[in-house]
Structures are given as C-alpha cells and as structure tokens.
Design a protein around this motif. Structure first.
Motif, PDB file in Angstrom:
ATOM      1  N   UNK A  27      -8.020   4.525 117.439  1.00 17.08           N
ATOM      2  CA  UNK A  27      -8.524   3.575 116.453  1.00 17.08           C
ATOM      3  C   UNK A  27      -9.834   4.121 115.872  1.00 17.08           C
ATOM      4  N   UNK A  28     -10.162   3.715 114.627  1.00 14.81           N
ATOM      5  CA  UNK A  28     -11.424   4.169 114.057  1.00 14.81           C
ATOM      6  C   UNK A  28     -12.256   3.005 113.545  1.00 14.81           C
ATOM      7  N   UNK A  55      -4.302   6.451 106.829  1.00 16.40           N
ATOM      8  CA  UNK A  55      -3.534   7.607 106.360  1.00 16.40           C
ATOM      9  C   UNK A  55      -3.975   8.885 107.067  1.00 16.40           C
ATOM     10  N   UNK A  56      -5.249   8.931 107.472  1.00 12.93           N
ATOM     11  CA  UNK A  56      -5.778  10.113 108.166  1.00 12.93           C
ATOM     12  C   UNK A  56      -5.310  10.196 109.615  1.00 12.93           C
ATOM     13  N   UNK A  57      -4.676   9.114 110.103  1.00  7.27           N
ATOM     14  CA  UNK A  57      -4.126   9.163 111.456  1.00  7.27           C
ATOM     15  C   UNK A  57      -4.561   8.064 112.392  1.00  7.27           C
ATOM     16  N   UNK A  58      -5.430   7.162 111.923  1.00  9.84           N
ATOM     17  CA  UNK A  58      -5.865   6.064 112.789  1.00  9.84           C
ATOM     18  C   UNK A  58      -4.701   5.112 113.067  1.00  9.84           C
ATOM     19  N   UNK A  59      -4.574   4.714 114.314  1.00  8.69           N
ATOM     20  CA  UNK A  59      -3.584   3.702 114.673  1.00  8.69           C
ATOM     21  C   UNK A  59      -3.979   2.351 114.083  1.00  8.69           C
ATOM     22  N   UNK A 113      -1.694  -6.248 112.434  1.00 10.08           N
ATOM     23  CA  UNK A 113      -1.329  -5.256 113.446  1.00 10.08           C
ATOM     24  C   UNK A 113      -2.208  -4.018 113.423  1.00 10.08           C
ATOM     25  N   UNK A 114      -2.754  -3.697 112.268  1.00  7.15           N
ATOM     26  CA  UNK A 114      -3.590  -2.497 112.166  1.00  7.15           C
ATOM     27  C   UNK A 114      -5.078  -2.815 112.079  1.00  7.15           C
TER      28      UNK A 114
END
Length: 253
Positions: free
Chosen positions: A78-79, A93-97, A126-127
């Motif tokens: 997560x970020x 889009x960069x890969x964070x869940x 959810x995100x």
C-alpha cells in the motif's frame, strides 16, 4: 489473528526510520538511514510473501523511491503520503495494492465528508485505506494530520470508526506519540481498536520486541495487525529479528 505487517518509510528519497512526532519542515529525528534502496526491502518482503505492508512517503521527494518499491512487489504493498484525487490512480497504476489517505480529507482540522466522497469516487472502498494516526488528548485520541503535527477535532472513537469504515477497506493507525521510540506500544489504543474496529486495522508505534507482537495479539483478540519499524534488525534495530516476524506470520497463517 494478529500478523506482522512490513513497512518502507521514505524521507527525502531514502529508506529511514524516524521518531514520528519530530517530523516537520526542518527534518526529523532519525533512528536509521538505509544504504539500500526501497526496492531492496520490497524484494525482501516479496521473497517471504509478506503482504499488506505499507510504503509511506514522509514529505516531498519520495515519488521515485515509492514507485520503485511498488513496482518491485506489485499489487502487494500500500502507498501513503500526499495522496489526493489527482494522484491516487497514478500510484495504483504504479503497483500499489491500495492508497492510504489522511491529510487530504481534512480542512482546518475538520473532517471533510465532501473530500472523502470525491476520493472514494475515484478509488472505491476496496483500494482505499484511511490513516487515522493519532495523538493522545484529554478525551482519548485525536487524528493527527500534516505529518502528525496538526491535531484535528476528530476523535478516534467508536462512532468515528463505524462512520469511516463504510468508505474504506481498512485503517492504518500510528500512535504518533510513541512512534519510533521503541518504548512499547500504546496498549490502551490497541485494546480499544480490537474491541471497536469493524474492519481490518494495522497499528504502528512503539513496538520494541516480539513480546509486543504477542501483546497486540492478546489485547486485540487477534483483530489488530502490527507494524514494527525502528526495532527491526533490517532497520538497524536490536529488539526484533526480521526472521522471527516472518516465522510468526508463517505459524499464524
């Protein structure tokens, strides 16, 4: 069951462990600065299948390092750090869940439901993780924004947890007053979260030994996960061995 959640804290583009309450525009009191880049730690967590960890950008200058970590353990970290409607999808889009948000949803120390709704439209529940990191106040704990320097009027209480849980999939809660001090967790807060939090929650702050992981498990009846930072040997600490945390998760899962 309480699990260990890994972290990558970034300050000025480097992986660091700081004393949370000291962070401001002039810098922060630092416990540890790594010579390794963020992708090293992301790859380490990937090798042990440690999921649900958080990458936190503390102030400006962390975007490159954050996206490097997110790309390395894609869809599993997560970020948080300056997230708003304009950049949330970029980090996903960069890969964070999931993206972690605090300051954006506050205006003049007041929670803005309008801002929360705007963000929710973009990322959905959810995100979205709401960071309810807090400081002790006379009536309990109040959410702290702006790198934990601004104490808002919103209390971390049962009503707040229930109201905000409908907008996100989990909470992240740093106990800012003990963050980075390695002098023990806020056991009262952990117990409160275990009793009243209706969705998954991760607590961070003060953990100094494996006994703290056991304590969180016991106090919360296994409902609160724990992040350990400064005490970990991979971050220069001496209180907790990373391999012991990995083994804890393997036994619990």
């Amino acid at each position: 069951m309480t699990l260990f959640r890994p972290c990558i804290d970034l300050h000025e583009g480097k992986v660091k462990q700081i004393v949370g309450g000291t962070l401001n525009d002039q810098g922060a009191k630092t416990n540890f600065v790594s010579e390794k880049n963020s992708d090293y730690f992301a790859d380490l967590y990937k090798s042990y299948n440690l999921t649900g960890g958080h990458v936190i950008g503390l102030g400006p200058g962390n975007e490159t390092a954050a996206k490097l970590a997110l790309a390395t353990w894609r869809g599993k970290l997560q970020y948080g750090g300056g997230i708003n409607p304009d950049n949330a999808k970029d980090y996903l889009d960069a890969g964070a869940e999931k993206v972690i948000v605090t300051s954006y949803i506050f205006d003049n120390k007041e929670l803005s439901l309008e801002k929360l709704k705007n963000l929710h439209k973009i990322v959905g529940s959810e995100q979205l993780v709401l960071d309810l990191s807090c400081r002790k106040v006379e009536s309990g704990w109040a959410i702290a924004t702006n790198r934990w320097q601004t104490v808002t009027s919103t209390l971390v209480n049962q009503d707040t947890l229930e109201d905000l849980s409908q907008w996100c999939s989990e909470f992240l809660i740093h106990a800012a007053d003990v963050e980075g001090l390695q002098q023990g967790i806020d056991s009262e807060l952990v117990q409160f979260l275990g009793k009243h939090c209706p969705i998954p929650v991760t607590y961070a702050g003060g953990a100094s030994s494996m006994k703290d992981l056991e304590m969180v498990d016991e106090l919360s009846n296994g409902k609160v996960d724990l992040t350990i930072g400064s005490a970990l040997d991979i971050f220069g600490g001496s209180g907790v061995k990373f391999k012991d945390c990995v083994e804890w998760n393997q036994q619990k899962q």
